[in-house]
Each structure stands twice: as structure tokens, then as C-alpha cells.
Design an enzyme around this catalytic site. Structure first.
Site, PDB file in Angstrom:
ATOM      1  N   LYS A   1      -8.469  13.360  11.212  1.00 41.02           N
ATOM      2  CA  LYS A   1      -7.839  13.702   9.924  1.00 41.02           C
ATOM      3  C   LYS A   1      -8.048  15.178   9.636  1.00 41.02           C
ATOM      4  O   LYS A   1      -7.135  15.869   9.179  1.00 41.02           O
ATOM      5  CB  LYS A   1      -8.412  12.833   8.791  1.00 41.02           C
ATOM      6  CG  LYS A   1      -8.103  11.362   9.009  1.00 41.02           C
ATOM      7  CD  LYS A   1      -7.597  10.629   7.778  1.00 41.02           C
ATOM      8  CE  LYS A   1      -6.813   9.392   8.157  1.00 41.02           C
ATOM      9  NZ  LYS A   1      -7.413   8.118   7.897  1.00 41.02           N
TER      10      LYS A   1
ATOM     11  N   LYS B   1      -1.228   4.425  18.252  1.00 37.86           N
ATOM     12  CA  LYS B   1      -1.580   3.127  17.675  1.00 37.86           C
ATOM     13  C   LYS B   1      -0.520   2.637  16.681  1.00 37.86           C
ATOM     14  O   LYS B   1      -0.011   3.428  15.895  1.00 37.86           O
ATOM     15  CB  LYS B   1      -2.929   3.286  16.950  1.00 37.86           C
ATOM     16  CG  LYS B   1      -3.532   2.013  16.438  1.00 37.86           C
ATOM     17  CD  LYS B   1      -4.823   2.278  15.691  1.00 37.86           C
ATOM     18  CE  LYS B   1      -4.558   2.286  14.199  1.00 37.86           C
ATOM     19  NZ  LYS B   1      -5.707   1.983  13.350  1.00 37.86           N
TER      20      LYS B   1
ATOM     21  N   LYS C   1       0.165   1.218   9.919  1.00 35.65           N
ATOM     22  CA  LYS C   1       1.001   1.096   8.717  1.00 35.65           C
ATOM     23  C   LYS C   1       1.285   2.461   8.122  1.00 35.65           C
ATOM     24  O   LYS C   1       2.243   2.641   7.392  1.00 35.65           O
ATOM     25  CB  LYS C   1       0.320   0.201   7.703  1.00 35.65           C
ATOM     26  CG  LYS C   1      -1.056   0.660   7.311  1.00 35.65           C
ATOM     27  CD  LYS C   1      -1.828  -0.491   6.753  1.00 35.65           C
ATOM     28  CE  LYS C   1      -3.302  -0.151   6.720  1.00 35.65           C
ATOM     29  NZ  LYS C   1      -4.125  -1.313   6.642  1.00 35.65           N
TER      30      LYS C   1
HETATM   31  P1  ATP Z   1      -3.947   2.646   9.456  1.00 38.27           P
HETATM   32  O1  ATP Z   1      -2.858   1.813  10.026  1.00 38.27           O
HETATM   33  O2  ATP Z   1      -3.561   3.283   8.160  1.00 38.27           O
HETATM   34  O3  ATP Z   1      -4.534   3.588  10.444  1.00 38.27           O
HETATM   35  P2  ATP Z   1      -5.678   0.504   9.894  1.00 38.27           P
HETATM   36  O4  ATP Z   1      -4.649  -0.551   9.988  1.00 38.27           O
HETATM   37  O5  ATP Z   1      -6.323   1.004  11.138  1.00 38.27           O
HETATM   38  O6  ATP Z   1      -5.113   1.690   9.046  1.00 38.27           O
HETATM   39  P3  ATP Z   1      -7.282  -1.352   8.441  1.00 38.27           P
HETATM   40  O7  ATP Z   1      -6.234  -1.973   7.630  1.00 38.27           O
HETATM   41  O8  ATP Z   1      -8.584  -1.235   7.771  1.00 38.27           O
HETATM   42  O9  ATP Z   1      -6.865   0.066   8.941  1.00 38.27           O
HETATM   43  O10 ATP Z   1      -7.468  -2.144   9.783  1.00 38.27           O
HETATM   44  C1  ATP Z   1      -7.886  -3.466   9.742  1.00 38.27           C
HETATM   45  C2  ATP Z   1      -8.300  -3.912  11.096  1.00 38.27           C
HETATM   46  O11 ATP Z   1      -7.177  -3.945  11.950  1.00 38.27           O
HETATM   47  C3  ATP Z   1      -9.340  -3.020  11.760  1.00 38.27           C
HETATM   48  O12 ATP Z   1     -10.302  -3.824  12.418  1.00 38.27           O
HETATM   49  C4  ATP Z   1      -8.530  -2.233  12.729  1.00 38.27           C
HETATM   50  O13 ATP Z   1      -9.271  -1.762  13.815  1.00 38.27           O
HETATM   51  C5  ATP Z   1      -7.472  -3.257  13.145  1.00 38.27           C
HETATM   52  N1  ATP Z   1      -6.269  -2.605  13.584  1.00 38.27           N
HETATM   53  C6  ATP Z   1      -5.525  -1.709  12.909  1.00 38.27           C
HETATM   54  N2  ATP Z   1      -4.481  -1.307  13.641  1.00 38.27           N
HETATM   55  C7  ATP Z   1      -4.579  -1.963  14.821  1.00 38.27           C
HETATM   56  C8  ATP Z   1      -3.800  -1.967  16.030  1.00 38.27           C
HETATM   57  N3  ATP Z   1      -2.728  -1.210  16.147  1.00 38.27           N
HETATM   58  N4  ATP Z   1      -4.181  -2.776  17.038  1.00 38.27           N
HETATM   59  C9  ATP Z   1      -5.265  -3.552  16.921  1.00 38.27           C
HETATM   60  N5  ATP Z   1      -6.049  -3.592  15.843  1.00 38.27           N
HETATM   61  C10 ATP Z   1      -5.719  -2.813  14.802  1.00 38.27           C
END
Ligand code: ATP
Ligand code: LTN
Length: 328
Positions: A111, A192, A195
Site C-alpha cells: 500500500k 489476486k 473486491k
Molecule cells: P481485498 O480484496 O480488498 O484485498 P480481501 O478480500 O483480501 O480484501 P478479506 O475480506 O479480509 O480481505 O479476506 C477474507 C479472507 O479471504 C482472507 O482470509 C483472505 O486471505 C481470503 N481471500 C481474499 N481474497 C482471496 C483470493 N483471491 N483467494 C483466496 N483467498 C482470498
């Protein structure tokens, strides 16, 4: 039963990545472990939140967990903000940590590298996460690949505390799913699925229109080789789809490679689109049911009621050991 804990931020719409990387594994663990799952709404404050949206996202997140099959009879499900001990232990963890080790966290570094002004919250984020975990002394913390480093920092802080005062905390282990720990963007499979990502075409949302989600699978970026083979380095698009397929169908990647020998990408994608569509249909049907009446509020109140004494006990122990408490 061994204890397991995890948190999920209510920052935006829930994606298929969240489902595969977090929600689905949690559901599979609920029969084997004593589980604590909380909505990390304090962590969501590290970026500016529109209050109305935060409320909606929080409710949706809980509804999706329940709709996906999380059983509140088995799992303690609560809001982080309802258990004030998180913030309090968070402060002690911040004081136990060093600037350098927080600076090395890749989530912060990524970030910061973007050059925008960033809030202090992002920097101290991992110490609050350490508190979330250590309050409940779980053996395991299921997280996506990107959060592993934070759990490792938690272990370091726990160990530091144990040595400085006396044995207090269990050193938690991160548990990253072998398949599906990092689902990639469908349009840019070296990134990745997130969202907070670009235009949404590469990201499937759990509450997406089912046909739209199928279209997103059909238009996922692949390569020109034409063979369905797991090779994340050279074939990131197909490898990502294989991972999604394996995780949702319960089949292994080699099984799927075998099954699709000689088949075209179109056939493979069509089958996967059906599977994804069925998952979304089922979750969305249940979602409508669980959002009726006061069901969600009741579950959260009960969750906070169960989590609070556990957190309170740990915090009291910590405060005695560090010399904050001076009377009984
Ligand atoms: P952002 O998408 O804004 O980066 P995030 O989705 O990583 O946020 P969280 O909503 O806290 O953040 O994630 C919830 C869980 O989902 C965490 O354990 C994270 O590691 C997992 N996660 C998020 N994105 C993925 C992905 N693309 N593949 C697998 N696991 C994921
Ligand atoms: N940082 C995590 C969310 C989170 C968490 C936790 C996960 C906050 N506290 C404690 C596991 C344990 C994330 O961004 N996904």
C-alpha cells in the site's frame, strides 16, 4: 477439541476468492474444531468507510457466511467491535512490537509503495490482528496466503510476551488451504481476485447475478496453447480456473487434467460456469432466508455473549502479568 479462529473484513462485496479461500474452508472445519469467527470491523476502519455501506457490507457478509453453511450452533460468530478487549489488547501488542517488523509486512509495503497517503491504521493493523488471535488462544488460524505473514508476526509477539513475562499465549499456526489459497483475477490472472480490484469483470461476487457470473467464467483470460494443464508460471489463466474447479467440485487438479485431456477451453469453461452458477444459486436462495427478521442480530448478540468471557479472561491475565492491574 482444538480451537480455531479467524476474522474477515466487511470491506466490500464478498468474492468467489473469499468464498474459496476463507468461507468454504471454515465451514469444513466447523465439525472438527471449536471455532471463533468474527467480523473484523475495526480493521475495516483503516480505509475510509461510508457508514451506510459499512452497515450493509457487515450484514451481507454475515448473511453469506450463514447462507454458505456456517452453523451458529457450532461456531461462535460475532462482531469484533462488540468485544472491547480486542482494542485493549491491541494496544499492548502495539507497544510490544517494533517499527521495523511492522514496516516489513508486505500488505503495508504494497500500500505504501503506491505512493498515496496512507493512514496509521494500516501500519498498526497487524498488532490488532495479533490481539484478535491471542485473546482466544487458538491453535490454528485459517487464512489466505496473503495473511500468513501477519499470523507469523502474531507468533513472534506471543513468544516475546511469553519470554518477557511468563507462559501465557499459545503460538498459533496459520492454516493456508493447499488448493484455493490464492484465487486470481479472471482478467488478469497474475493478480489476486480482489473486491477492491479494477472493473469487476475479473472478479465474481457471491451475490452477482448468476448469468453474469457464468459470463465472467466464459470470458476468463486463458492462453493460446489449448491444453488444460496446471502450470501457474506459464499458464496462469487455466491454472487459476483449475484451482477454482478443484476447490468447488472436491476433485483434485490431476483428476481434472485427466478428465479434460483433448477437450477445448470452451467445454472446460462451460462445465466450470455451471458449477459456479449452482453454488451462487444455492447461496443466494439461503441468503434471502437468513436476512429475514432479526435472525442475524440474534446470532451476533449470542456470539458476543459467548466470546466476551473468553477474551476478558485472557486480558485480565495479561494485565496482571504486565503490572497494569493493581487491585483485584
Ligand atoms: P481485498 O480484496 O480488498 O484485498 P480481501 O478480500 O483480501 O480484501 P478479506 O475480506 O479480509 O480481505 O479476506 C477474507 C479472507 O479471504 C482472507 O482470509 C483472505 O486471505 C481470503 N481471500 C481474499 N481474497 C482471496 C483470493 N483471491 N483467494 C483466496 N483467498 C482470498
Ligand atoms: N487481516 C485479515 C482479517 C483479520 C483476521 C484477524 C484474520 C483481522 N483479524 C485475525 C485472522 C485472524 C484480512 O485482511 N483478511
Amino acid at each position: 477439541m482444538e480451537r480455531m479462529l479467524s476474522g474477515i473484513k466487511p470491506t466490500g462485496r464478498v468474492t468467489l476468492g473469499n468464498y474459496i479461500g476463507a468461507i468454504k474452508p471454515f465451514i469444513s472445519y466447523q465439525d472438527e474444531y471449536e471455532m471463533f469467527i468474527f467480523i473484523a470491523n475495526l480493521h475495516s476502519m483503516t480505509i475510509t468507510q461510508e457508514p451506510k455501506e459499512l452497515r450493509k457490507n457487515t450484514r451481507d457478509l454475515i448473511a453469506i457466511y450463514l447462507a454458505a453453511g456456517l452453523d451458529p450452533e457450532k461456531v461462535t460468530l460475532f462482531l469484533q467491535s462488540d468485544v472491547h478487549e480486542h482494542a485493549q489488547l491491541g494496544w499492548y501488542m502495539t507497544c510490544l512490537s517494533g517499527m521495523g517488523e511492522l514496516y516489513r509486512m508486505t500488505q503495508y509495503k504494497d500500500k505504501a509503495a503506491k505512493g498515496e497517503s496512507i493512514g496509521t491504521g494500516i501500519y498498526v493493523y497487524p498488532t490488532l490482528m495479533a490481539a484478535d488471535i491471542l485473546l482466544y488462544n487458538p491453535q490454528y488460524v485459517p487464512v489466505g496466503e496473503d495473511q500468513k505473514q501477519h499470523v507469523e508476526l502474531t507468533r513472534d509477539l506471543a513468544d516475546r510476551f511469553n519470554r518477557r513475562y511468563s507462559e501465557t499465549f499459545v503460538l498459533p499456526e496459520p492454516l493456508v488451504a493447499k488448493v484455493g489459497g490464492r484465487i486470481m483475477d479472471l482478467q488478469n490472472p497474475t493478480k489476486k481476485m480482489s473486491k477492491s480490484s479494477s472493473d469487476g469483470k475479473g472478479c465474481i461476487y457471491i451475490l452477482d447475478d448468476v448469468n453474469l457470473s457464468k459470463k465472467k467464467i466464459m470470458s476468463a483470460v486463458t492462453d493460446s496453447e489449448g491444453s488444460i494443464r496446471f502450470d501457474p508460471e506459464n499458464k496462469p489463466g487455466i491454472s487459476n480456473l483449475l484451482e477454482i474447479y478443484a476447490s468447488l467440485s472436491g476433485r483434485t487438479i490431476p483428476e481434472l487434467e485427466q478428465r479434460y485431456v483433448g477437450a477445448g477451453y470452451g467445454t472446460f469453461k462451460k462445465d466450470l460456469a455451471e458449477i459456479v452458477g449452482q453454488y451462487l444459486t444455492d447461496i443466494q436462495t439461503r441468503y434471502k432466508e437468513v436476512t429475514q427478521g432479526s435472525y442475524i442480530d440474534d446470532i451476533l448478540k449470542e456470539g458476543a455473549r459467548k466470546a466476551t468471557p473468553v477474551a476478558r479472561k485472557t486480558l485480565a491475565k495479561v494485565e496482571r502479568k504486565i503490572g497494569i492491574t493493581i487491585y483485584k
